[in-house]
Structure formats: C-alpha cells, structure tokens
Scaffold this active site. Structure first.
Site, PDB file in Angstrom:
ATOM      1  N   LYS A 183       0.841  -1.210   0.000  1.00  0.00           N
ATOM      2  CA  LYS A 183       0.000   0.000   0.000  1.00  0.00           C
ATOM      3  C   LYS A 183       0.875   1.259   0.000  1.00  0.00           C
ATOM      4  O   LYS A 183       0.653   2.199  -0.767  1.00  0.00           O
ATOM      5  CB  LYS A 183      -0.905  -0.006   1.236  1.00  0.00           C
ATOM      6  CG  LYS A 183      -1.550   1.314   1.576  1.00  0.00           C
ATOM      7  CD  LYS A 183      -2.603   1.721   0.560  1.00  0.00           C
ATOM      8  CE  LYS A 183      -3.055   3.155   0.761  1.00  0.00           C
ATOM      9  NZ  LYS A 183      -3.988   3.607  -0.244  1.00  0.00           N
ATOM     10  N   CYS A 187      -3.133  10.566   1.701  1.00  0.00           N
ATOM     11  CA  CYS A 187      -2.466   9.338   1.225  1.00  0.00           C
ATOM     12  C   CYS A 187      -1.109   9.676   0.610  1.00  0.00           C
ATOM     13  O   CYS A 187      -0.079   9.440   1.231  1.00  0.00           O
ATOM     14  CB  CYS A 187      -3.344   8.630   0.197  1.00  0.00           C
ATOM     15  SG  CYS A 187      -4.736   7.781   0.942  1.00  0.00           S
TER      16      CYS A 187
HETATM   17  N1  LIG Z   1     -10.050   8.523   2.073  1.00  0.00           N
HETATM   18  C1  LIG Z   1      -9.345   7.819   1.214  1.00  0.00           C
HETATM   19  O1  LIG Z   1      -9.465   8.016   0.024  1.00  0.00           O
HETATM   20  C2  LIG Z   1      -8.402   6.723   1.680  1.00  0.00           C
HETATM   21  C3  LIG Z   1      -7.859   5.879   0.707  1.00  0.00           C
HETATM   22  C4  LIG Z   1      -7.012   4.869   1.114  1.00  0.00           C
HETATM   23  C5  LIG Z   1      -6.705   4.719   2.462  1.00  0.00           C
HETATM   24  N2  LIG Z   1      -7.235   5.573   3.396  1.00  0.00           N
HETATM   25  C6  LIG Z   1      -6.881   5.352   4.794  1.00  0.00           C
HETATM   26  O2  LIG Z   1      -8.032   4.907   5.491  1.00  0.00           O
HETATM   27  C7  LIG Z   1      -8.004   5.391   6.833  1.00  0.00           C
HETATM   28  C8  LIG Z   1      -9.275   6.159   7.129  1.00  0.00           C
HETATM   29  O3  LIG Z   1      -9.315   7.289   6.291  1.00  0.00           O
HETATM   30  P1  LIG Z   1     -10.628   8.154   6.086  1.00  0.00           P
HETATM   31  O4  LIG Z   1     -10.358   9.014   4.918  1.00  0.00           O
HETATM   32  O5  LIG Z   1     -11.837   7.294   6.083  1.00  0.00           O
HETATM   33  O6  LIG Z   1     -10.617   9.024   7.452  1.00  0.00           O
HETATM   34  P2  LIG Z   1     -11.748  10.006   7.998  1.00  0.00           P
HETATM   35  O7  LIG Z   1     -11.063  11.041   8.810  1.00  0.00           O
HETATM   36  O8  LIG Z   1     -12.645  10.427   6.863  1.00  0.00           O
HETATM   37  O9  LIG Z   1     -12.633   9.107   8.948  1.00  0.00           O
HETATM   38  C9  LIG Z   1     -12.187   8.517  10.095  1.00  0.00           C
HETATM   39  C10 LIG Z   1     -13.314   8.470  11.103  1.00  0.00           C
HETATM   40  O10 LIG Z   1     -12.833   7.744  12.235  1.00  0.00           O
HETATM   41  C11 LIG Z   1     -13.416   8.320  13.396  1.00  0.00           C
HETATM   42  N3  LIG Z   1     -12.625   7.886  14.546  1.00  0.00           N
HETATM   43  C12 LIG Z   1     -11.402   8.283  14.968  1.00  0.00           C
HETATM   44  N4  LIG Z   1     -11.007   7.572  16.032  1.00  0.00           N
HETATM   45  C13 LIG Z   1     -11.995   6.698  16.327  1.00  0.00           C
HETATM   46  C14 LIG Z   1     -12.176   5.695  17.307  1.00  0.00           C
HETATM   47  N5  LIG Z   1     -11.230   5.432  18.229  1.00  0.00           N
HETATM   48  N6  LIG Z   1     -13.327   5.016  17.315  1.00  0.00           N
HETATM   49  C15 LIG Z   1     -14.287   5.280  16.396  1.00  0.00           C
HETATM   50  N7  LIG Z   1     -14.168   6.208  15.432  1.00  0.00           N
HETATM   51  C16 LIG Z   1     -13.041   6.900  15.393  1.00  0.00           C
HETATM   52  C17 LIG Z   1     -13.391   9.807  13.121  1.00  0.00           C
HETATM   53  O11 LIG Z   1     -14.341  10.489  13.923  1.00  0.00           O
HETATM   54  C18 LIG Z   1     -13.756   9.835  11.633  1.00  0.00           C
HETATM   55  O12 LIG Z   1     -15.142   9.986  11.403  1.00  0.00           O
HETATM   56  C19 LIG Z   1      -6.726   6.219   6.955  1.00  0.00           C
HETATM   57  O13 LIG Z   1      -5.688   5.428   7.456  1.00  0.00           O
HETATM   58  C20 LIG Z   1      -6.435   6.610   5.514  1.00  0.00           C
HETATM   59  O14 LIG Z   1      -5.069   6.851   5.312  1.00  0.00           O
HETATM   60  C21 LIG Z   1      -8.084   6.550   3.016  1.00  0.00           C
END
Ligand SMILES: NC(=O)c1ccc[n+]([C@@H]2O[C@H](COP(=O)([O-])OP(=O)(O)OC[C@H]3O[C@@H](n4cnc5c(N)ncnc54)[C@H](O)[C@@H]3O)[C@@H](O)[C@H]2O)c1
Length: 424
Positions: free
Chosen positions: A203, A257
């Site tokens: 990744k 990312c």
């Molecule tokens: N958004 C993308 O396009 C994408 C693509 C690939 C990978 N990722 C990875 O996926 C992961 C999540 O990214 P995202 O974009 O969905 O993040 P985001 O910030 O949109 O969402 C994360 C959510 O998690 C919640 N949260 C935080 N701590 C928590 C806990 N202890 N218990 C419950 N909820 C909790 C937050 O309130 C938030 O709503 C990251 O590691 C990111 O790097 C994201």
C-alpha cells in the site's frame, strides 16, 4: 449472515459499511463523533461521495446499517480510523491503537479483525497483535488478524470498493484466508492473500510510486520554465512512447495518502530512502513555486485582486486534508500586497479558516483567477462573463484543466516561460 462492526465512519469506513450492508450483512458503524452517528441513524451522510447518499438511505431504512458510539459484539471488526502524521513526519497510530482497544472488550475467539487504515510496516505485528494478546486472546490462533489496505479513488469509491483488486495480509496464512473470505462476499475484483507486512508495504509503495512520479513532473515544470519549453507538450509527446507514463504536474501533492504515506516508509528506513525523501521535498516546494508565479503575474498592478478557484487536493471532491491549494490560499491571504478571495463550490465554510466567496463575487473586478483544483465547474468557464466582470481576464491554471477561452489569457504550469506581468 455475519455481523460486521466497522470502527471509523469517514471516507473509507462509511462506504465500506454501506457496501457490506447492501450485500445483506448486519452492519453497525462506530464513530466517536456523535454528529456522524446521529446523521447516519437518520439515513444521512456527512461526506460528499456520488451515489453514497442513496445507498445509505436504503440500507439504514432496511435496518441493515445503524450507527453507535461504542462497538458491540460482532463476527468481523473492520478498523478504518485516520492515520495522520505528527509534525515531525512520523506516523500517528494513536487512532488505530484506541480503536483496537475499544474493540477488545467485545472481541471473541473465532472473530476476524481487519485494519483498513494505512499503517507503517509491521504495525499489525508490533501494535495490533500485542493489544489483542493483552486482552487474553492468542492473536496468532484465536482471532484472524489482517491488514487490508484501501486504494479507492474518492469520487468513485462505491464502484472501486467492489471492482478493485484487494490485498489481504494476515499475521498468519489462516488469518489472511479468513479475512479474504470476508471481502470475497462483496468484491468482484481479485482478493490476494499475503503476509501483513507485505500488504502494509505494498500500500505504501503504491502511493510512493505516484508521489515520486508527480515529483518528476513537477521538476520538469521548473526545468521547462528555465529552458523555455512547454512541459505539458513534452509530457504529451513523451507519453506516446509505449512504456512511458510521465505523471501530471500540479500545485503540490495533497490528501492524507500521497502526501503522507511515503513518510511511513522514511520513518522506518531513513538512510535507505533518499529518492522518496527528495520527491517529497520537490512536491512540498510547489505551493511556494505557485505563489511566486502569482507574485510575478501581479507585480505591475497597484491593488491586484486574485480569485483562487478550488481548495481541495483534487477535483470534484470536498476533501481539503493536506491540500496544497489550502496552503497556497492561507499564505496568499496573508500577503500584504494582494487582495485575495477564495471560491470552491465543493467546500463548506466550516472546513476552512477564511471566508468563501460565490463565483460572481470572486471574479468581480479580479485581475487574475488562479485555478488550484480541477473541479468540473472550472473546465468550461464562460469567456463573456469573465470579460464582463474581471478587470483583466487572466487565468493561471495550475491543473491544466481549463479549456481555451477566446480573449482570455491562460497561463499553465507547463508554459511559464511565456509569463508576462499583467497590465491594467
Ligand atoms: N479517504 C481515502 O481516500 C483513503 C484511501 C485509502 C486509504 N485511506 C486510509 O483509510 C483510513 C481512514 O481514512 P478516512 O479518509 O476514512 O478518514 P476520515 O477522517 O474520513 O474518517 C475517520 C473516522 O474515524 C473516526 N474515529 C477516529 N477515532 C476513532 C475511534 N477510536 N473510534 C471510532 N471512530 C473513530 C473519526 O471520527 C472519523 O469519522 C486512513 O488510514 C487513511 O489513510 C483513506
């Protein structure tokens, strides 16, 4: 049908929950943010993603998806919480640690625990497995623990969640198999089983590959400006070679990312990663490079008004995380000689620390539009409207997305050697 508990209802966790619920699983989505929980329980979503509102409304109504602030017993746990970087550019895995810890009171022998968050190499073995061990279960026997990184494209998440190939890295081969079977119930693409650390690293390398190649394109922009060459023409022609794919230059690299993941590798192998670090530095230099061109363009104007178009890190989304456009806006707004306004039809006022303007207000009496995100709304701007309302109809298009407009001067990142200061 299995019950799935998804922890973290953001850009990844929410559509993932919806996809599994749509496939018939009972899904409980967990988020620490009460507002997100309340809106989801009302069938509403807090992020912009085409097609998602309709699916969520349907599965919530059908009782297949609901939200809660705390986890509950389930067969499968999926963690999709943020993994940002600390100011010193090391990974912040606190959210992953917290999320796994909140699951431990409920997790039982025979369950599957998947981390979808992007994580530094060895996090599954060195952080996640020990938390499960502390809870009294054997992480290598009792629970199937795996990392399944996400590689969806915002704006096309629903389709890509189903069609993309998935990599599932288990901390044991049996864990990989069990976690992979969870995805096989909904994914039409291939589901590849491997070791956790290989999945973690693959990744990170996907995004690092893209970051390094964008840095190469950005370096070409600077070289071309110096040598009087059009970088976009060079890229278009070079890419006619059957095995060459030079990426697109831009005002910097954003999102959580591409702009973040390479640091997760650097943190673990500092001396071995000079190319990755240089690429990061080149991409980080682009906002300042764009600001310098804006200063050059407006250097002969008395009270230049500049309209910034687009604040997100890419087009047609509402995500401003790590956005270089936002950095440029924040910096130019402080500029003593420039009157700067910002416009972005996808961004809400509460996402930024400065006022947003409508298209009409932004262009009124402006000398220059600087396009920083390739939103569809900016691709075919109405020349007559620009000429009527702007003081000088000039566009600096850092995304090479605006179509030519008669009577409007357009500078692109590729042709900066032709740049001339705007005259009133
Ligand atoms: N958004 C993308 O396009 C994408 C693509 C690939 C990978 N990722 C990875 O996926 C992961 C999540 O990214 P995202 O974009 O969905 O993040 P985001 O910030 O949109 O969402 C994360 C959510 O998690 C919640 N949260 C935080 N701590 C928590 C806990 N202890 N218990 C419950 N909820 C909790 C937050 O309130 C938030 O709503 C990251 O590691 C990111 O790097 C994201």
């Amino acid at each position: 049908m299995k019950k799935i508990c998804v922890v973290g209802l953001g850009y990844i966790g929410l559509p993932t929950s919806a996809i599994f619920a749509q496939a018939g699983f009972e899904v409980v989505g967990v988020d620490v943010n009460q507002k997100i929980v309340d809106s989801l329980n009302n069938g509403k979503i807090h992020i912009e993603e085409p097609g998602l509102p309709e699916v969520v409304e349907r599965v919530v109504k059908a009782g297949k998806l609901r939200a809660s602030q705390t986890p509950e017993p389930a067969d499968v746990y999926i963690v999709a919480v943020p993994t940002p970087i600390h100011p010193d550019q090391t990974a912040n895995v606190d959210y992953v640690r917290d999320a796994v810890q909140t699951i431990t009171p409920f997790i039982q022998k025979g369950n599957v625990l998947i981390v979808e968050s992007t994580i530094p190499p060895r996090t599954m073995d060195d952080l996640v497995a020990p938390i499960i061990k502390e809870s009294g279960l054997d992480p290598y026997k009792d629970v199937a623990i795996a990392h399944c990184p996400e590689r969806v494209l915002p704006g096309q998440i629903l389709r890509e969640l189903i069609e993309n190939t998935r990599i599932v890295g288990g901390i044991t081969p049996e864990a990989a198999k069990q976690a992979a079977d969870v995805y096989r119930a909904v994914v039409k693409g291939d589901v590849m089983e491997t070791e956790a650390v290989t999945a973690e690293m693959s990744k990170l390398m996907e995004n690092t590959y893209r970051d390094v190649n964008i840095a190469l394109a950005n370096e070409l922009v600077k070289i071309s400006a110096k040598l009087g060459v059009d970088a976009h023409s060079v890229i278009a022609l070079a890419n006619r070679h059957p095995r060459v794919n030079i990426h697109l230059p831009g005002p910097g690299v954003g999102g959580h990312c591409l702009a973040v993941d390479p640091y997760f590798i650097v943190e673990k192998a500092q001396e071995e990663s000079p190319l990755i670090q240089t690429a990061r530095n080149i991409n980080n230099s682009m906002p300042h490079y764009v600001e310098t061109q804006v200063e050059r363009l407006t250097s002969e104007l008395k009270n230049p008004k500049i309209a910034l178009f687009g604040l997100t890190y890419k087009g047609n989304i509402d995500d401003v995380r790590e956005s270089p456009a936002l950095d440029i806006a924040e910096s130019l707004l402080k500029h003593p000689k420039l009157n700067v306004v910002a416009h972005d039809p996808h961004v809400r006022e509460e996402q930024v620390s400065f006022p947003l303007h409508s298209f009409e207000d932004a262009i009124k009496d402006a000398h220059l539009i600087v396009v920083l995100a390739d939103h569809n709304e900016f691709k075919n701007l109405d020349g007559a409207v620009l000429k009527q309302h702007m003081k000088t109809p000039v566009i600096f298009d850092t995304k090479n997305c605006v179509n030519e407009i008669e009577g409007v001067t357009i500078y692109r990142l590729g042709n900066l050697s032709h740049l001339k200061a705007i005259q009133e």
